[in-house]
Write an enzyme that holds these catalytic residues in place. Structure first.
Site, PDB file in Angstrom:
ATOM      1  N   TYR A 140     -15.720  25.414  77.986  1.00  0.00           N
ATOM      2  CA  TYR A 140     -14.502  25.185  78.771  1.00  0.00           C
ATOM      3  C   TYR A 140     -14.164  26.358  79.691  1.00  0.00           C
ATOM      4  O   TYR A 140     -13.081  26.364  80.278  1.00  0.00           O
ATOM      5  CB  TYR A 140     -13.281  25.009  77.854  1.00  0.00           C
ATOM      6  CG  TYR A 140     -13.345  23.942  76.799  1.00  0.00           C
ATOM      7  CD1 TYR A 140     -13.300  22.588  77.148  1.00  0.00           C
ATOM      8  CD2 TYR A 140     -13.383  24.280  75.453  1.00  0.00           C
ATOM      9  CE1 TYR A 140     -13.303  21.606  76.165  1.00  0.00           C
ATOM     10  CE2 TYR A 140     -13.387  23.306  74.467  1.00  0.00           C
ATOM     11  CZ  TYR A 140     -13.350  21.971  74.828  1.00  0.00           C
ATOM     12  OH  TYR A 140     -13.346  21.017  73.857  1.00  0.00           O
TER      13      TYR A 140
ATOM     14  N   CYS B 238     -30.555  32.530  73.312  1.00  0.00           N
ATOM     15  CA  CYS B 238     -31.404  32.532  74.505  1.00  0.00           C
ATOM     16  C   CYS B 238     -30.875  31.566  75.541  1.00  0.00           C
ATOM     17  O   CYS B 238     -31.387  30.467  75.716  1.00  0.00           O
ATOM     18  CB  CYS B 238     -32.816  32.149  74.117  1.00  0.00           C
ATOM     19  SG  CYS B 238     -33.477  33.294  72.923  1.00  0.00           S
ATOM     20  N   GLU B 239     -29.817  31.988  76.218  1.00  0.00           N
ATOM     21  CA  GLU B 239     -29.233  31.150  77.276  1.00  0.00           C
ATOM     22  C   GLU B 239     -28.140  31.950  77.946  1.00  0.00           C
ATOM     23  O   GLU B 239     -27.378  32.655  77.280  1.00  0.00           O
ATOM     24  CB  GLU B 239     -28.768  29.853  76.602  1.00  0.00           C
ATOM     25  CG  GLU B 239     -27.352  29.474  76.752  1.00  0.00           C
ATOM     26  CD  GLU B 239     -27.265  28.147  77.462  1.00  0.00           C
ATOM     27  OE1 GLU B 239     -26.976  28.198  78.664  1.00  0.00           O
ATOM     28  OE2 GLU B 239     -27.500  27.107  76.847  1.00  0.00           O
TER      29      GLU B 239
ATOM     30  N   TYR C  72     -10.768  24.803  67.051  1.00  0.00           N
ATOM     31  CA  TYR C  72     -11.939  24.474  67.872  1.00  0.00           C
ATOM     32  C   TYR C  72     -12.945  25.629  67.902  1.00  0.00           C
ATOM     33  O   TYR C  72     -13.576  25.894  68.924  1.00  0.00           O
ATOM     34  CB  TYR C  72     -11.511  24.029  69.282  1.00  0.00           C
ATOM     35  CG  TYR C  72     -10.494  22.906  69.220  1.00  0.00           C
ATOM     36  CD1 TYR C  72     -10.889  21.641  68.781  1.00  0.00           C
ATOM     37  CD2 TYR C  72      -9.145  23.108  69.523  1.00  0.00           C
ATOM     38  CE1 TYR C  72      -9.955  20.614  68.669  1.00  0.00           C
ATOM     39  CE2 TYR C  72      -8.216  22.084  69.406  1.00  0.00           C
ATOM     40  CZ  TYR C  72      -8.626  20.838  68.988  1.00  0.00           C
ATOM     41  OH  TYR C  72      -7.722  19.828  68.869  1.00  0.00           O
TER      42      TYR C  72
ATOM     43  N   GLY D 152      -1.261  18.497  71.165  1.00  0.00           N
ATOM     44  CA  GLY D 152      -1.530  19.141  72.446  1.00  0.00           C
ATOM     45  C   GLY D 152      -0.680  20.346  72.754  1.00  0.00           C
ATOM     46  O   GLY D 152      -0.828  20.942  73.824  1.00  0.00           O
TER      47      GLY D 152
ATOM     48  N   GLU E  20       0.934  15.008  66.140  1.00  0.00           N
ATOM     49  CA  GLU E  20      -0.445  15.301  65.700  1.00  0.00           C
ATOM     50  C   GLU E  20      -0.878  16.677  66.219  1.00  0.00           C
ATOM     51  O   GLU E  20      -1.843  16.782  66.974  1.00  0.00           O
ATOM     52  CB  GLU E  20      -1.396  14.224  66.248  1.00  0.00           C
ATOM     53  CG  GLU E  20      -1.032  12.805  65.876  1.00  0.00           C
ATOM     54  CD  GLU E  20      -1.793  11.756  66.705  1.00  0.00           C
ATOM     55  OE1 GLU E  20      -2.462  12.118  67.697  1.00  0.00           O
ATOM     56  OE2 GLU E  20      -1.697  10.576  66.358  1.00  0.00           O
ATOM     57  N   PRO E  21      -0.180  17.740  65.821  1.00  0.00           N
ATOM     58  CA  PRO E  21      -0.569  19.059  66.327  1.00  0.00           C
ATOM     59  C   PRO E  21      -1.836  19.562  65.650  1.00  0.00           C
ATOM     60  O   PRO E  21      -2.017  19.401  64.443  1.00  0.00           O
ATOM     61  CB  PRO E  21       0.619  19.947  65.937  1.00  0.00           C
ATOM     62  CG  PRO E  21       1.141  19.310  64.680  1.00  0.00           C
ATOM     63  CD  PRO E  21       0.921  17.830  64.849  1.00  0.00           C
ATOM     64  N   GLY E  22      -2.727  20.153  66.436  1.00  0.00           N
ATOM     65  CA  GLY E  22      -3.922  20.773  65.878  1.00  0.00           C
ATOM     66  C   GLY E  22      -3.903  22.251  66.209  1.00  0.00           C
ATOM     67  O   GLY E  22      -3.534  23.106  65.411  1.00  0.00           O
TER      68      GLY E  22
ATOM     69  N   ARG F 164     -16.278  27.668  72.964  1.00  0.00           N
ATOM     70  CA  ARG F 164     -15.207  27.436  73.944  1.00  0.00           C
ATOM     71  C   ARG F 164     -15.370  28.234  75.244  1.00  0.00           C
ATOM     72  O   ARG F 164     -15.149  27.676  76.322  1.00  0.00           O
ATOM     73  CB  ARG F 164     -13.824  27.697  73.329  1.00  0.00           C
ATOM     74  CG  ARG F 164     -13.479  26.739  72.185  1.00  0.00           C
ATOM     75  CD  ARG F 164     -12.013  26.831  71.772  1.00  0.00           C
ATOM     76  NE  ARG F 164     -11.139  26.207  72.730  1.00  0.00           N
ATOM     77  CZ  ARG F 164     -10.403  26.827  73.630  1.00  0.00           C
ATOM     78  NH1 ARG F 164     -10.422  28.143  73.710  1.00  0.00           N
ATOM     79  NH2 ARG F 164      -9.662  26.165  74.480  1.00  0.00           N
TER      80      ARG F 164
HETATM   81  C1  LIG Z   1      -7.379  16.394  69.570  1.00  0.00           C
HETATM   82  C2  LIG Z   1      -6.255  15.486  69.283  1.00  0.00           C
HETATM   83  C3  LIG Z   1      -5.033  15.992  68.832  1.00  0.00           C
HETATM   84  C4  LIG Z   1      -4.751  17.469  68.670  1.00  0.00           C
HETATM   85  O1  LIG Z   1      -4.774  18.161  69.855  1.00  0.00           O
HETATM   86  P1  LIG Z   1      -4.299  19.695  69.852  1.00  0.00           P
HETATM   87  O2  LIG Z   1      -4.379  20.107  71.259  1.00  0.00           O
HETATM   88  O3  LIG Z   1      -5.250  20.433  68.981  1.00  0.00           O
HETATM   89  O4  LIG Z   1      -2.919  19.714  69.298  1.00  0.00           O
HETATM   90  C5  LIG Z   1      -4.044  15.094  68.503  1.00  0.00           C
HETATM   91  N1  LIG Z   1      -4.228  13.758  68.632  1.00  0.00           N
HETATM   92  C6  LIG Z   1      -5.392  13.236  69.074  1.00  0.00           C
HETATM   93  C7  LIG Z   1      -5.532  11.780  69.200  1.00  0.00           C
HETATM   94  C8  LIG Z   1      -6.434  14.078  69.423  1.00  0.00           C
HETATM   95  O5  LIG Z   1      -7.579  13.557  69.877  1.00  0.00           O
END
Ligand SMILES: *Cc1c(COP(=O)(O)O)cnc(C)c1O
Length: 423
Positions: free
Chosen positions: A320, A345-346, A374, A243, A277-279, A316
């Site tokens: 969002y 078309c939207e 994303y 997150g 768990e960084p994405g 996105r």
């Molecule tokens: C989506 C998600 C993440 C990653 O979130 P980011 O905002 O991309 O870092 C980590 N853990 C879980 C369980 C998630 O669903």
């Protein structure tokens, strides 16, 4: 914050040593372009900040699940966080060992649980009593013991740009409610085919503040003490989720050293290994969506820039109301207030509304910034638009890491001759 995108003295946007013009000529548009260097630098900055405690970064691959991106991160030493059987398949295909995989998600199917048990993953982040009992049963049938962490909803206040991306507040669907977590742990300790290895939280996405992580950690550590008092001996991991925020407009990204400063003392004292768990933090700024301007159009007192990329390629902004910077590949002085839109078309098909944007003309290239996370993974085929190509730049080289879909791909799964059944 590493991005990999810089301008030459003459104002041309480059991705590390490669010109985006060259990529557009070779690969066509639209295309996602990622910087391997920026991905590595983001990974390393977080890895270094957490170095004082035993830890592992489990990259949340739903942010960008491309195999080549996964391999860059595997080479840096990352594990992965998966949320589906499809992601398990991809992670194994990219060469991750099963012991590098944690499995999150609020709705894992029995089939997915079986696949992950058979693979022998590090841990299931269990989100409900139902899942706990189901996993116990399936593990029993398979003659296995399932390693789990309990995903607890720490019920902390989180402010994220959009409420869809808040997951750690009281009353949302994620995790086990805090006041039920001790009972869940008691149950996990009694179930014969479950090994309670950790505690987990994930409070949301694009989170700037340290407080929710610190408050959540305090709650998890208090719970850890209570669970140990029940006689638990196998808890080794504390997973704080992902997150961490990046910069889309002018926001301060998550300061990982400050985050480490806030969290590491408590983690060190607990003796647990830290999992994150960084994405988005790893890949968000490392990618752009490269598109070509098809034309400009004036209508109803407004001006539109219509690009060959649409909401199906990057959802996105529409989904969002997310801000993404739009820039010309060849910088321009003159600017106008326009809507930057796609051909779908939207009316929700936009990248920027009432935004001052450089005066790009038909045929010129633009980028939509901060789309490494994303972006492609959320793309779809609406209007029968083939999904775009993905390109990875590494130094002064680039390679297509996902081919552009062809029209044949659009009908590949639809039989011409129907095989009817009765039932
Ligand atoms: C989506 C998600 C993440 C990653 O979130 P980011 O905002 O991309 O870092 C980590 N853990 C879980 C369980 C998630 O669903």
């Amino acid at each position: 914050m590493a991005t990999g995108f810089t301008r030459t003295a003459s104002g041309v946007l480059m991705c590390d040593g490669v010109s985006l013009e060259a990529i557009a000529s070779a690969v066509g548009t639209p295309a996602y372009v990622y910087s391997a260097r920026a991905i590595r630098e983001q990974y390393d900055s977080l890895d270094r900040a957490l170095a004082p405690v035993p830890h592992r970064l489990h990259y949340s691959m739903k942010a960008n699940a491309n195999l080549a991106v996964l391999r860059v991160l595997r080479e840096q030493g990352a594990g992965v966080d998966i949320v589906s059987g499809g992601e398990l398949y991809r992670a194994l295909h990219a060469g991750f060992g099963a012991d590098a995989i944690v499995f999150s998600g609020v709705g894992k199917s029995p089939g997915e649980l079986r696949e992950a048990l058979a693979a022998g993953i590090l841990m299931f982040n269990v989100e409900s009593m139902f899942e706990l009992e189901q996993l116990n049963e399936i593990a029993g049938e398979m003659g296995r013991r399932a390693p789990i962490a309990l995903r607890v909803n720490p019920e902390v206040q989180v402010s994220t740009p959009h409420h869809y991306t808040r997951t750690g507040e009281r009353g949302n669907k994620f995790g086990i409610p805090y006041d039920e977590a001790l009972d869940a742990a008691r149950c996990a300790l009694e179930l014969p085919n479950i090994a309670l290895r950790g505690l987990d939280m994930h409070i949301g996405s694009q989170v700037f503040e340290l407080e929710p992580y610190r408050d959540g950690l305090v709650r998890l550590l208090a719970l850890h003490d209570q669970i140990r008092a029940l006689g638990a001996t196998e808890i080794r991991y504390l997973d704080i989720g992902g997150g961490f925020a990046v910069t889309y407009e002018d926001e301060q990204p998550m300061d990982v050293d400050a985050l480490a400063g806030a969290l590491l003392p408590g983690i060190r004292q607990s003796g647990l290994s830290l999992i994150t768990e960084p994405g988005r933090f790893i890949v968000g700024n490392a990618g752009v969506l490269l598109a070509r301007v098809m034309h400009r159009k004036k209508a109803g007192g407004k001006e539109y820039i219509i690009t060959d990329a649409g909401m199906n390629d990057l959802v996105r902004p529409s989904h969002y109301h997310a801000y993404h910077a739009v820039e010309a590949v060849q910088a321009r002085e003159e600017r106008s207030v326009v809507d930057v839109v796609g051909p779908v078309c939207e009316s929700g098909d936009f990248f920027a509304l009432d935004r001052e944007v450089e005066d790009v003309e038909a045929g010129e290239l633009i980028v939509v910034r901060t789309t490494g996370a994303y972006g492609y993974v959320m793309s779809f085929n609406y209007n029968s638009r083939p999904r775009v190509a993905e390109v990875l730049v590494d130094g002064d080289r680039f390679a297509v890491v996902t081919r552009r879909e062809r029209y044949e791909d659009l009908v590949r799964l639809e039989p011409d001759h129907l095989d009817w059944s009765t039932g």
